[in-house]
Design a protein around this motif. Structure first.
Motif, PDB file in Angstrom:
ATOM      1  N   LEU A 182       7.024  -0.833 -13.675  1.00 49.30           N
ATOM      2  CA  LEU A 182       5.656  -0.394 -13.965  1.00 49.30           C
ATOM      3  C   LEU A 182       4.653  -1.372 -13.353  1.00 49.30           C
ATOM      4  CD1 LEU A 182       3.585   1.431 -15.483  1.00 49.30           C
ATOM      5  CD2 LEU A 182       3.798  -0.170 -17.398  1.00 49.30           C
ATOM      6  N   HIS A 183       4.930  -2.667 -13.501  1.00 47.89           N
ATOM      7  CA  HIS A 183       4.014  -3.672 -12.960  1.00 47.89           C
ATOM      8  C   HIS A 183       3.904  -3.552 -11.440  1.00 47.89           C
ATOM      9  CE1 HIS A 183       4.602  -6.373 -16.761  1.00 47.89           C
ATOM     10  NE2 HIS A 183       4.191  -5.168 -17.035  1.00 47.89           N
ATOM     11  N   GLN A 184       5.041  -3.269 -10.802  1.00 51.93           N
ATOM     12  CA  GLN A 184       5.038  -3.075  -9.352  1.00 51.93           C
ATOM     13  C   GLN A 184       4.180  -1.862  -8.977  1.00 51.93           C
ATOM     14  OE1 GLN A 184       6.974  -5.081  -6.920  1.00 51.93           O
ATOM     15  NE2 GLN A 184       5.277  -4.113  -5.836  1.00 51.93           N
ATOM     16  N   LEU A 185       4.365  -0.779  -9.737  1.00 55.12           N
ATOM     17  CA  LEU A 185       3.577   0.437  -9.489  1.00 55.12           C
ATOM     18  C   LEU A 185       2.083   0.135  -9.599  1.00 55.12           C
ATOM     19  CD1 LEU A 185       3.167   3.560  -9.188  1.00 55.12           C
ATOM     20  CD2 LEU A 185       3.429   3.695 -11.684  1.00 55.12           C
ATOM     21  N   LEU A 186       1.684  -0.538 -10.686  1.00 55.63           N
ATOM     22  CA  LEU A 186       0.263  -0.835 -10.905  1.00 55.63           C
ATOM     23  C   LEU A 186      -0.266  -1.792  -9.836  1.00 55.63           C
ATOM     24  CD1 LEU A 186       0.387  -1.111 -14.792  1.00 55.63           C
ATOM     25  CD2 LEU A 186      -0.856   0.638 -13.505  1.00 55.63           C
ATOM     26  N   ASP A 187       0.529  -2.776  -9.467  1.00 48.32           N
ATOM     27  CA  ASP A 187       0.111  -3.704  -8.401  1.00 48.32           C
ATOM     28  C   ASP A 187      -0.088  -2.946  -7.087  1.00 48.32           C
ATOM     29  OD1 ASP A 187       0.198  -5.826 -10.145  1.00 48.32           O
ATOM     30  OD2 ASP A 187       2.134  -6.579  -9.451  1.00 48.32           O
ATOM     31  N   ASP A 188       0.840  -2.052  -6.792  1.00 49.52           N
ATOM     32  CA  ASP A 188       0.731  -1.266  -5.553  1.00 49.52           C
ATOM     33  C   ASP A 188      -0.480  -0.331  -5.609  1.00 49.52           C
ATOM     34  OD1 ASP A 188       3.028  -2.513  -4.752  1.00 49.52           O
ATOM     35  OD2 ASP A 188       4.305  -0.729  -4.805  1.00 49.52           O
ATOM     36  N   MET A 189      -0.725   0.257  -6.784  1.00 50.73           N
ATOM     37  CA  MET A 189      -1.896   1.135  -6.919  1.00 50.73           C
ATOM     38  C   MET A 189      -3.181   0.342  -6.716  1.00 50.73           C
ATOM     39  SD  MET A 189      -0.681   3.564 -10.088  1.00 50.73           S
ATOM     40  CE  MET A 189      -2.311   4.286 -10.361  1.00 50.73           C
ATOM     41  N   ARG A 190      -3.228  -0.886  -7.251  1.00 49.53           N
ATOM     42  CA  ARG A 190      -4.398  -1.749  -7.048  1.00 49.53           C
ATOM     43  C   ARG A 190      -4.619  -2.012  -5.562  1.00 49.53           C
ATOM     44  NH1 ARG A 190      -6.551  -5.558 -10.709  1.00 49.53           N
ATOM     45  NH2 ARG A 190      -5.948  -5.103 -12.827  1.00 49.53           N
ATOM     46  N   GLU A 191      -3.527  -2.359  -4.889  1.00 54.59           N
ATOM     47  CA  GLU A 191      -3.660  -2.674  -3.469  1.00 54.59           C
ATOM     48  C   GLU A 191      -4.076  -1.437  -2.671  1.00 54.59           C
ATOM     49  OE1 GLU A 191      -0.772  -5.215  -1.805  1.00 54.59           O
ATOM     50  OE2 GLU A 191      -1.639  -5.053   0.199  1.00 54.59           O
ATOM     51  N   VAL A 226       0.866  -1.178   0.000  1.00 52.84           N
ATOM     52  CA  VAL A 226       0.000   0.000   0.000  1.00 52.84           C
ATOM     53  C   VAL A 226       0.902   1.227   0.000  1.00 52.84           C
ATOM     54  CG1 VAL A 226      -1.665   1.308   1.368  1.00 52.84           C
ATOM     55  CG2 VAL A 226      -1.877  -1.168   1.189  1.00 52.84           C
ATOM     56  N   ARG A 227       0.634   2.160  -0.903  1.00 49.75           N
ATOM     57  CA  ARG A 227       1.428   3.395  -0.940  1.00 49.75           C
ATOM     58  C   ARG A 227       0.633   4.540  -0.317  1.00 49.75           C
ATOM     59  NH1 ARG A 227       5.345   3.487  -6.252  1.00 49.75           N
ATOM     60  NH2 ARG A 227       5.516   1.217  -6.481  1.00 49.75           N
ATOM     61  N   ASN A 228       1.370   5.534   0.155  1.00 52.21           N
ATOM     62  CA  ASN A 228       0.731   6.719   0.727  1.00 52.21           C
ATOM     63  C   ASN A 228       0.088   7.546  -0.368  1.00 52.21           C
ATOM     64  OD1 ASN A 228       1.378   6.343   3.412  1.00 52.21           O
ATOM     65  ND2 ASN A 228       3.380   7.337   3.169  1.00 52.21           N
ATOM     66  N   ILE A 229      -1.098   8.044  -0.094  1.00 52.29           N
ATOM     67  CA  ILE A 229      -1.783   8.911  -1.052  1.00 52.29           C
ATOM     68  C   ILE A 229      -1.507  10.366  -0.677  1.00 52.29           C
ATOM     69  CG2 ILE A 229      -4.032   9.622  -1.959  1.00 52.29           C
ATOM     70  CD1 ILE A 229      -4.992   6.754  -1.575  1.00 52.29           C
ATOM     71  N   SER A 288      -7.722  -0.691  -3.343  1.00 51.89           N
ATOM     72  CA  SER A 288      -8.633  -1.666  -2.743  1.00 51.89           C
ATOM     73  C   SER A 288      -8.819  -1.422  -1.245  1.00 51.89           C
ATOM     74  CB  SER A 288      -8.180  -3.095  -3.021  1.00 51.89           C
ATOM     75  OG  SER A 288      -6.980  -3.343  -2.363  1.00 51.89           O
ATOM     76  N   ARG A 289      -7.899  -0.679  -0.636  1.00 54.21           N
ATOM     77  CA  ARG A 289      -8.042  -0.354   0.789  1.00 54.21           C
ATOM     78  C   ARG A 289      -8.863   0.909   1.030  1.00 54.21           C
ATOM     79  NH1 ARG A 289      -3.647  -2.575   3.856  1.00 54.21           N
ATOM     80  NH2 ARG A 289      -3.284  -4.595   2.916  1.00 54.21           N
ATOM     81  N   GLU A 290      -9.157   1.629  -0.052  1.00 48.18           N
ATOM     82  CA  GLU A 290      -9.825   2.919   0.075  1.00 48.18           C
ATOM     83  C   GLU A 290     -11.228   2.843  -0.501  1.00 48.18           C
ATOM     84  OE1 GLU A 290      -8.344   5.528   1.478  1.00 48.18           O
ATOM     85  OE2 GLU A 290      -6.324   4.697   1.661  1.00 48.18           O
ATOM     86  N   ALA A 291     -12.049   3.808  -0.112  1.00 47.83           N
ATOM     87  CA  ALA A 291     -13.425   3.827  -0.624  1.00 47.83           C
ATOM     88  C   ALA A 291     -13.523   4.627  -1.926  1.00 47.83           C
ATOM     89  CB  ALA A 291     -14.352   4.432   0.428  1.00 47.83           C
ATOM     90  N   GLY A 292     -12.490   4.546  -2.749  1.00 46.58           N
ATOM     91  CA  GLY A 292     -12.495   5.310  -3.994  1.00 46.58           C
ATOM     92  C   GLY A 292     -12.832   4.441  -5.184  1.00 46.58           C
ATOM     93  N   VAL A 293     -13.042   5.086  -6.339  1.00 50.67           N
ATOM     94  CA  VAL A 293     -13.308   4.336  -7.565  1.00 50.67           C
ATOM     95  C   VAL A 293     -12.195   4.509  -8.588  1.00 50.67           C
ATOM     96  CG1 VAL A 293     -15.806   4.087  -7.408  1.00 50.67           C
ATOM     97  CG2 VAL A 293     -14.860   6.217  -8.296  1.00 50.67           C
ATOM     98  N   GLY A 294     -11.140   5.235  -8.215  1.00 53.48           N
ATOM     99  CA  GLY A 294     -10.031   5.389  -9.138  1.00 53.48           C
ATOM    100  C   GLY A 294      -8.817   5.968  -8.441  1.00 53.48           C
ATOM    101  N   LEU A 295      -7.666   5.768  -9.082  1.00 55.36           N
ATOM    102  CA  LEU A 295      -6.414   6.276  -8.519  1.00 55.36           C
ATOM    103  C   LEU A 295      -5.450   6.544  -9.671  1.00 55.36           C
ATOM    104  CD1 LEU A 295      -4.948   6.717  -5.713  1.00 55.36           C
ATOM    105  CD2 LEU A 295      -4.016   4.409  -6.019  1.00 55.36           C
TER     106      LEU A 295
END
Ligand code: ZN
Length: 165
Positions: free
Chosen positions: A28-37, A3-6, A40-47
């Motif tokens: 890039l794959h690591q970045l996208l995987d981290d963004m997914r994670e 999980v990365r800091n927003i 998924s922890r937040e109540a948002g619909v996009g990042l």
């Protein structure tokens, strides 16, 4: 995955333009995987990548318009570009980088987006309603645009809950 800091709206990174992704590699794959994670922890619909401090043109949008009984899923968009816009929707919008604040933003009702996947393959995807709003909002982040600069006005909690604005 991690999980990365927003970043929040005070951070100047959010107002900078992101550079195209040119290397479709493990980083890039690591970045996208981290963004997914992270999403998924937040109540948002996009990042968008700049929200986690990376000024590269990559976003994730959750497709919420799914048939009943099917799972919502995340769409990864690298170097996305809106190629068609139709209709108009006026509604409340928020952002994980602007916690607790919502405002009225008018967006197209339908958009078509051209983007690359994590391996560099080009594809097109359409969005309606909330998904169209989300595509526009996340792609704006890549231009350094935060939704508060597009708001007709900000909403009070009462207005947001009543849906009357
Ligand atoms: Zn946002």
């Amino acid at each position: 995955m991690a999980v990365r800091n927003i970043l929040t709206k005070e951070d100047p990174t959010l107002y900078k333009k992101s550079r195209p992704v040119t290397q479709f590699n493990a980083r890039l794959h690591q970045l996208l995987d981290d963004m997914r994670e992270t999403l998924s922890r937040e109540a948002g619909v996009g990042l968008a990548a700049p929200q986690v401090g990376v000024l590269r043109r990559a976003v994730i949008v959750i497709e919420t318009n799914v048939p009943e009984g099917e799972e919502e899923y995340m769409i990864e968009l690298v170097n996305p570009e809106i190629i068609e816009r139709d209709g108009e929707q006026r509604g409340a919008e928020g952002c994980l980088s602007v916690p607790g604040e919502y405002g009225v933003v008018t967006r197209p009702e339908h958009v078509r987006v051209r983007a690359q996947d994590r391996d560099g393959n080009w594809f097109e995807v359409e969005g309606e309603g909330l998904t169209a709003r989300c595509f526009c909002h996340e792609i704006d982040h890549l231009e350094g645009i935060v939704f508060t600069s597009l708001c007709e006005r900000m909403l009070t909690q009462e207005e947001l809950e009543s849906g009357e604005f």
